[in-house]
Design an enzyme around this catalytic site. Sequence first.
Site, PDB file in Angstrom:
ATOM      1  N   GLU A  79      15.519  48.467  50.639  1.00 46.64           N
ATOM      2  CA  GLU A  79      14.227  49.112  50.367  1.00 46.64           C
ATOM      3  C   GLU A  79      14.202  49.691  48.963  1.00 46.64           C
ATOM      4  OE1 GLU A  79      13.603  53.487  51.108  1.00 46.64           O
ATOM      5  OE2 GLU A  79      12.821  52.626  52.963  1.00 46.64           O
ATOM      6  N   ASP A 142      10.828  45.260  54.557  1.00 42.95           N
ATOM      7  CA  ASP A 142      10.159  45.867  53.397  1.00 42.95           C
ATOM      8  C   ASP A 142      10.903  45.568  52.106  1.00 42.95           C
ATOM      9  OD1 ASP A 142      12.285  47.497  54.126  1.00 42.95           O
ATOM     10  OD2 ASP A 142      11.153  49.378  54.007  1.00 42.95           O
TER      11      ASP A 142
END
Length: 404
Positions: A79, A142
């Site tokens: 991330e 993500d």
Amino acid sequence: MIRIALVLAWCLILQVHLQAHPLFPSLPQADRLTALDTFWADWKRTYLREGCGGAYVDTSGDGKMTWGGSSTSTLTISEAHGYGMLALVKMASRDPAAREQFAGMAAFYGAHEAASGPGLMAWNQTRDCEDAPDGGEMSATDGDLDTALALHLADRLWGGYGEDFDVAQRAILERDVTDDAMMRLGDWATDEEFAQSSRSSDFMPASFAVFSSATGDLSARWTAIRDRGYAVWGRISRDYAEETGLVPDFLVGLPENPRPANPFLLEGAGDGQFSWNALRFPWRLSLDLLETGDARAAAHLVLINRWIRNATAGDPLRIATTYRLDGRIPEDQSTGSAAFLAMFAAAAIAGSEDHDADQRWIDALWYALTAIPLADEDYYGNTLKLLAMIELSGQWQENAHSQD
């Protein structure tokens, strides 16, 4: 339901206006960019490191523990890597070192493939420069998506990353997407419980639009993922958060009965609430509004903006760190987190129905956010603050030119 329908109709009428005239803080852009440059320098000095065969975002570079289920000896997570790569390519026109540092981050990404294969990144690295044991070699959606977007943008800016982007996007479609065109939690989320789940912060419609326009043979798939996400997350908000527009961190019940997750599906008591994952959902919608002018983003953001402005009486420092979907605040929540201020500030570019109140609100958010010292926050709050400042300063949509 009637309220949301009226908001949607209003946004359809003003779609072109919103695309051409998003709301920004009234402080002159030159001053906003100066504030961004100062914070960017502080953020890089604190978190951006060279080593382990490349460059990375040290999530404990401020001396604070990395949360989110990572190893106790965490160096970085995918991330953070995606955020860092995006920030570097977006700041390239203002930072001569960005190109070289991006190349270092791309090298680190390439050295830490997920166990499932090329194109996805192992989500957790430790201070011995290895992937964390007990699951650190799996991917997180993500990070995969932001890294893929950064590779594509870097290829447009500098060249040389087109093949990496193509491998990444094809890997995402193969291993991070369900049969129902929703984003998985990661390449690991294939058993019965997690295969029916999705994370609101993995819905990135602006990125999906970019991918669709960049890849002819895969364009229809990215468009389907974008449309499916708007439909499902819009339904969740209508059914469970009609007055607020909020969405939960996680949903379950795909494809037939999508609904907020119960507590402790994956991370904690707030898994079915608007909490530390879902806070990024308004920012993702704001990027889509900024870049495509999509009326669906505008409609959803208008509802969120009106609710949070009224709920806080226009005081950003009253924004809580978690909300139930009806807008109530669970017990033991703090206020004034840079992470939450940043994401609501980004959302505020859409405004609502009251321009004067909206301008006061986005101004208040900007001043409150930029007044928070870096030392008062951790990697997550400071990085979301950075990303929001890039957008609100006007730097996110800056037209980049080749620096060859």
